[in-house]
Design a protein around this motif. Structure first.
Motif, short mmCIF file in Angstrom:
data_model
loop_
_atom_site.label_atom_id
_atom_site.label_comp_id
_atom_site.label_asym_id
_atom_site.label_seq_id
_atom_site.Cartn_x
_atom_site.Cartn_y
_atom_site.Cartn_z
N ASP A 118 4.80 13.18 -23.94
CA ASP A 118 5.79 12.10 -24.14
C ASP A 118 5.69 11.06 -23.02
OD1 ASP A 118 8.05 10.70 -25.06
OD2 ASP A 118 9.37 11.89 -23.77
N VAL A 119 4.59 10.32 -22.99
CA VAL A 119 4.36 9.40 -21.87
C VAL A 119 5.28 8.17 -21.90
CG1 VAL A 119 2.04 10.13 -21.24
CG2 VAL A 119 2.33 8.48 -23.11
N ASP A 120 6.01 7.98 -23.00
CA ASP A 120 7.05 6.93 -23.05
C ASP A 120 8.36 7.42 -22.43
OD1 ASP A 120 6.47 4.39 -23.88
OD2 ASP A 120 6.64 4.81 -26.02
N GLY A 121 8.49 8.73 -22.28
CA GLY A 121 9.69 9.30 -21.67
C GLY A 121 10.95 9.17 -22.50
N PHE A 122 10.81 9.10 -23.82
CA PHE A 122 11.99 8.89 -24.68
C PHE A 122 12.56 10.19 -25.26
CE2 PHE A 122 10.32 4.40 -25.98
CZ PHE A 122 10.73 3.90 -24.76
N HIS A 123 11.79 11.28 -25.20
CA HIS A 123 12.27 12.55 -25.77
C HIS A 123 13.51 13.03 -25.00
CE1 HIS A 123 12.40 16.76 -26.92
NE2 HIS A 123 11.57 16.47 -27.92
N TYR A 137 8.12 12.45 -17.32
CA TYR A 137 7.59 11.10 -17.49
C TYR A 137 8.78 10.16 -17.52
CZ TYR A 137 3.71 13.94 -19.05
OH TYR A 137 2.73 14.88 -19.11
N LEU A 138 8.82 9.21 -16.59
CA LEU A 138 9.92 8.24 -16.58
C LEU A 138 9.62 7.14 -17.60
CD1 LEU A 138 10.52 7.87 -12.73
CD2 LEU A 138 11.69 9.38 -14.35
N PRO A 139 10.65 6.64 -18.28
CA PRO A 139 10.41 5.56 -19.24
C PRO A 139 9.78 4.35 -18.54
CG PRO A 139 12.77 5.91 -18.88
CD PRO A 139 12.06 7.02 -18.17
N ALA A 140 8.85 3.71 -19.25
CA ALA A 140 7.93 2.77 -18.60
C ALA A 140 8.60 1.60 -17.89
CB ALA A 140 6.93 2.26 -19.63
N THR A 141 9.56 0.96 -18.53
CA THR A 141 10.14 -0.24 -17.90
C THR A 141 10.96 0.12 -16.65
OG1 THR A 141 10.07 -1.39 -20.02
CG2 THR A 141 11.51 -2.33 -18.33
N PRO A 142 11.89 1.09 -16.73
CA PRO A 142 12.59 1.48 -15.51
C PRO A 142 11.64 1.98 -14.41
CG PRO A 142 13.75 2.31 -17.42
CD PRO A 142 12.45 1.75 -17.93
N TYR A 143 10.61 2.73 -14.80
CA TYR A 143 9.64 3.22 -13.82
C TYR A 143 8.94 2.04 -13.14
CZ TYR A 143 5.91 6.41 -12.10
OH TYR A 143 5.04 7.13 -11.34
N GLY A 144 8.63 1.03 -13.94
CA GLY A 144 7.99 -0.17 -13.39
C GLY A 144 8.89 -0.85 -12.37
N ILE A 145 10.18 -0.88 -12.65
CA ILE A 145 11.13 -1.51 -11.72
C ILE A 145 11.18 -0.71 -10.41
CG2 ILE A 145 13.59 -2.04 -11.36
CD1 ILE A 145 13.69 -2.63 -14.43
N LEU A 146 11.18 0.62 -10.52
CA LEU A 146 11.17 1.45 -9.30
C LEU A 146 9.94 1.14 -8.45
CD1 LEU A 146 12.26 5.05 -10.39
CD2 LEU A 146 13.67 3.20 -9.48
N GLN A 147 8.81 0.96 -9.14
CA GLN A 147 7.57 0.69 -8.40
C GLN A 147 7.63 -0.68 -7.70
OE1 GLN A 147 3.82 2.40 -10.11
NE2 GLN A 147 5.09 2.50 -11.95
N LEU A 148 8.26 -1.64 -8.35
CA LEU A 148 8.41 -2.96 -7.71
C LEU A 148 9.29 -2.84 -6.46
CD1 LEU A 148 8.96 -5.42 -10.73
CD2 LEU A 148 6.91 -5.16 -9.32
N LEU A 149 10.40 -2.12 -6.59
CA LEU A 149 11.32 -1.95 -5.45
C LEU A 149 10.59 -1.26 -4.30
CD1 LEU A 149 14.53 -0.82 -7.39
CD2 LEU A 149 14.19 -3.02 -6.26
N GLU A 150 9.80 -0.25 -4.65
CA GLU A 150 9.09 0.53 -3.64
C GLU A 150 8.02 -0.30 -2.95
OE1 GLU A 150 7.55 4.15 -5.26
OE2 GLU A 150 6.62 4.71 -3.36
N ARG A 151 7.22 -0.98 -3.73
CA ARG A 151 6.09 -1.72 -3.14
C ARG A 151 6.55 -2.95 -2.35
NH1 ARG A 151 0.43 -0.29 -5.54
NH2 ARG A 151 0.93 1.74 -6.41
N TYR A 152 7.71 -3.48 -2.69
CA TYR A 152 8.26 -4.59 -1.90
C TYR A 152 9.18 -4.08 -0.79
CZ TYR A 152 6.21 -8.51 -4.38
OH TYR A 152 5.31 -9.43 -4.86
#
Ligand code: NAD
Length: 294
Positions: A118-123, A137-152
């Motif tokens: 379940d790589v979309d993390g919706f189950h 697996y974290l849902p893609a859009t929220p996971y993407g936001i976490l990565q932005l916060l982390e990398r910045y």
């Protein structure tokens, strides 16, 4: 003036890192990560999204399989295909592109996906494990936001985070993730939605605002305090005289005036949007390496 968070750049960096890792895996005789996508019908936006996901796989050296099904596919037929993907040992993870045609019950489909794939993390199992801070697996859009916060390197501990929107794919998981005892995380979270009274009272107190409601330029300068971090998830296509194509994409934030008061802000396009694919690829590599479920 705000630091503009460049999601396009971070997404590219992540994809380059993934490409390097896949190359090493292949050199060492390991398994090539394999993502499958099911697309039912001919919805234009869905075709674009799935096409971009398949292309991204190819670019970084993943295998990809696109299962195209006609608009009149029945729920039973789709469940049968899903059973096949669940059983296929070569496929590490797969997504069913939403929305599905109205005659198919999306929840039945989401629940038929093997949580291990379940790589979309919706189950529901993935959502529960996310809430419990267990590997998932974290849902893609929220996971993407976490990565932005982390990398910045944006500080989140002890901050007041206001999330606007409570959808299952963005707002709800985002509010859970920002409150977890993780980094990024450890915020005090206020989740706002369409029935929230006096929204501005909350946004004015927020250190971080994550806006995901789908209403162009909804968040205005008078609603935010100085130094706020603003993450704009909204994407709405509106007609425009100033572009060749006759349309442009708008976020949920009135960008120029809010940017003038912000410490960090994501633009639209080029902010959160490009991160969604990067996160899906990260999840697929995790699935292939059996990092989540041993
Ligand atoms: P949705 O329509 O499922 O949910 C919208 C949410 O906004 C609802 O929970 C609703 O309660 C809330 N809302 C509506 N009006 C409100 C108001 N006046 N005040 C406060 N809350 C209000 O939307 P979604 O699927 O979460 O998507 C939101 C936006 O994000 C859309 O523009 C969508 O296109 C975009 N999106 C972008 C990405 C990406 O990759 N960047 C991914 C998913 C969604």
């Amino acid at each position: 003036m705000a630091i503009v968070i460049d999601g396009k750049l971070i997404s590219q960096q992540i994809q380059e890192e993934l490409a390097l890792e896949v190359k090493t895996i292949k050199t060492n005789g390991g398994k090539t990560p394999h993502l499958a996508a099911i697309l039912v019908g001919n919805d234009g936006a869905s075709e674009t999204y799935v096409g971009a996901k398949v292309k991204a796989c190819e670019k970084i050296g993943f295998k990809s399989t696109l299962v195209r099904l006609s608009q009149d596919t029945t729920e039973q037929e789709l469940l049968y295909i899903i059973k096949g993907l669940n059983a296929d040992a070569d496929i590490d993870g797969y997504i069913v592109q939403l929305p599905l045609p109205k005659h198919i019950n999306e929840q039945h489909i989401i629940e038929a996906v093997d949580p291990k794939k379940d790589v979309d993390g919706f189950h529901p199992q993935s959502v529960g494990r996310m809430a419990l801070n267990l590997p998932t697996y974290l849902p893609a859009t929220p996971y993407g936001i976490l990565q932005l916060l982390e990398r910045y390197k944006i500080e989140t501990v002890g901050k007041h985070c206001v999330v606007i929107g409570r959808s299952h794919i963005v707002g709800s998981p985002m509010s859970i993730l920002m409150a977890r005892n993780t980094n990024p995380g450890n915020c005090t979270v206020t989740m706002c939605h369409s029935r929230t009274a006096n929204l501005k009272e909350f946004t004015l107190k927020a250190d971080i605002i994550i806006v995901a409601l789908g209403k162009p330029e909804f968040l205005t300068a008078d609603m935010v305090k100085d130094g706020v971090v603003v993450i704009d998830v909204g994407i709405t296509r509106v007609t425009s005289d100033s572009t060749k194509s006759g349309f442009k994409l708008l976020g949920d934030v009135k960008y120029d005036e809010v940017a003038a008061k912000s410490s960090f802000i994501t633009p639209v396009p080029g902010g959160v949007g490009p991160m969604t694919i990067a996160s899906l690829l990260v999840n697929t590599l995790k699935a292939s390496k059996k990092e989540v479920y041993k």
